[in-house]
Design an enzyme around this catalytic site. Sequence first.
Site, short mmCIF file in Angstrom:
data_model
loop_
_atom_site.label_atom_id
_atom_site.label_comp_id
_atom_site.label_asym_id
_atom_site.label_seq_id
_atom_site.Cartn_x
_atom_site.Cartn_y
_atom_site.Cartn_z
N SER A 220 0.84 -1.20 0.00
CA SER A 220 0.00 0.00 0.00
C SER A 220 0.87 1.25 0.00
CB SER A 220 -0.92 0.02 1.22
OG SER A 220 -1.58 1.26 1.32
N HIS A 221 0.32 2.33 -0.51
CA HIS A 221 1.02 3.62 -0.47
C HIS A 221 1.18 4.14 0.95
CE1 HIS A 221 0.49 3.78 -4.76
NE2 HIS A 221 1.14 4.93 -4.82
N VAL A 222 0.36 3.62 1.87
CA VAL A 222 0.34 4.15 3.23
C VAL A 222 0.66 3.02 4.21
CG1 VAL A 222 -1.10 5.31 4.96
CG2 VAL A 222 -1.41 5.84 2.54
#
Lengths: 190, 190, 122, 122
Positions: C9-11
């Site tokens: 995930s980007h986060v």
Amino acid sequence: MLNVEDVKKWMENFDNVIQEQRAYLSDLDTPIGDGDHGNNMARGMEAVMAAITDKDFADVPSIFKTIAMSLISKVGGASGPLYGTAFMEMAKIGNGDVKELIPAALAGIEKRGKAVPGEKTMVDVWTPASALVQKDALTVEGIDQAVESTKEMVATKGRASYVGDRSVGHIDPGAMSSGYLLKALLKAEG
Amino acid sequence: MLNVEDVKKWMENFDNVIQEQRAYLSDLDTPIGDGDHGNNMARGMEAVMAAITDKDFADVPSIFKTIAMSLISKVGGASGPLYGTAFMEMAKIGNGDVKELIPAALAGIEKRGKAVPGEKTMVDVWTPASALVQKDALTVEGIDQAVESTKEMVATKGRASYVGDRSVGHIDPGAMSSGYLLKALLKAEG
Amino acid sequence: MEYGVVIVSHVAEIAAGVKRLIEQVAKDVSVTTAGGLEDGGVGTDMARIMTAFEENKADKILAFYDLGSAKMNLEMAIEMSDKEVHLYDTALVESAYTAAALLQVNTKLEDVEKQLKELKVK
Amino acid sequence: MEYGVVIVSHVAEIAAGVKRLIEQVAKDVSVTTAGGLEDGGVGTDMARIMTAFEENKADKILAFYDLGSAKMNLEMAIEMSDKEVHLYDTALVESAYTAAALLQVNTKLEDVEKQLKELKVK
Ligand SMILES: Nc1ncnc2c1ncn2[C@@H]1O[C@H](COP(=O)(O)OP(=O)(O)O)[C@@H](O)[C@H]1O
Ligand SMILES: Nc1ncnc2c1ncn2[C@@H]1O[C@H](COP(=O)(O)OP(=O)(O)O)[C@@H](O)[C@H]1O
Ligand SMILES: [Mg+2]
Ligand SMILES: [Mg+2]
Ligand SMILES: [Mg+2]
Ligand SMILES: [Mg+2]
């Protein structure tokens, strides 16, 4: 025919523009993306400069590989794997002939991002650039025109595709940075 | 006809079984769920007991509403809104007639979870219970049989539906706790 | 377990949270994550994905991601990894949960993929 | 902005992470979350969802959730709230991102919903 010194000059030129236009690139990325393209590219190019400045490279493919790895590991956005793959593919050419290098970079970007022309991405700059360079006709004007052409396109790849029609009227940030990279090459050549 | 004291006895009986069978209910929830049903119900019933013990209630609907709110706010899993809505709907009946209460509870569970009989949920216990209670025929045996019937069902609602066919061979945890609740009622009616 | 799960995930919080959600229903499935950038920022990083592949206890991996640029880094990592990695263009949270629940009960990859097909959103 | 976004997840980290991801592309959209239980555990809580509705700056809300039991609590909260809440059975991360990006550029609800329809997975 680029040698290692030419590539270093190319990267220096590119880094200068990126650091200078950092805010502008992020601004371009704001209405149609997440507003980080300038920061991504600036972080990536800092890593590139740290990895190549005052370093010796046996040949052009070696310096291209180093540039690719820095971009892949430091950019953090979509443009990281895209530019990284472009430099990886250029390294595979085995020499410094721009007539082979630019098409190889384009092929790398296409392979990685699966975009085709007209989707409002950096591909819309690399595609005409690749055609022009083979006719010895790559110019600042040609590059600027390709960058500008993305303005009226509807994005169908990348983050800008989420806003669909609303992407019209904005220049694609990756197209802009690709334009900078190609103009930095022209300047390094000469 | 249940009065407030009967409802308190009902909840005491239920709380006793839930605390006793806490680990077993969570074990039932492990192969076909997330293994928390016993903990969820135990937490919920602790809140219920804290909210009704030594408290006065004007009528049966008032105590049902308090039970509903405790379950809704403390259970944390799917069974929270389901049991909570069941008690909310029972409160709306306005009296303590189990022939009206159990069908109302079932209707609440159906409204909230949208499950139909055969989907391996607590609905598979409340549906026969609602039919039996109207014929004055709700018994421990009848309840146990309904709970047991969920064993061979394929789950198509709730977390157990994710494992599909693999849910066969396991009793549904919410069916089991619903069985406990109904048997606790029989005991309170005594 | 033969198969493990990797969440990209980007986060960082999303990746860690999905791991927490799916480990509840898949105690024996190895779940590793690559969330965000090294400096805590939002983005994805091929090296972190490689690490998630390596740290996973399984040699065969089912990989899930959030947005398109994560996929590009995932594909680069797959090209460089020795593990057998299956990449799905499916709803991140929902498909990681589905896959983990099914792998926990020893479902065949073919049958897991049948379920995942219905969660394709990319 | 006319519309806000509410994220409901069984896990606090997922809800917070999705908020972080979508705020990048939707600076002017109010995003509030209800993640996990009060005690930090995994689950959903109607009261926390109500709070997320109330704290949202918008009076009209697009709500997204991860698993079915979150939906039940969401529906109870919707019944009790004065706000206009639209609930979607779509891929959590992907649809919250899509909706936020579109709301940021003032897309009509009808057009947002057209995009969300393609992300239906529940
Ligand atoms: N699939 C793709 N193919 C080609 N180029 C793409 C693709 N996706 C994104 N891009 C390019 O990447 C640029 C965005 O880069 P950046 O902002 O650094 O990454 P991110 O979108 O992950 O934040 C876009 O402007 C576009 O030119
Ligand atoms: N849609 C539904 N309709 C009726 N009952 C349901 C539904 N979903 C779940 N259940 C019941 O809830 C029980 C699980 O409760 P619990 O473990 O407390 O919640 P969770 O699944 O959220 O962890 C299941 O065994 C089933 O009986
Ligand atoms: Mg960007
Ligand atoms: Mg980015
Ligand atoms: Mg459970
Ligand atoms: Mg649970």
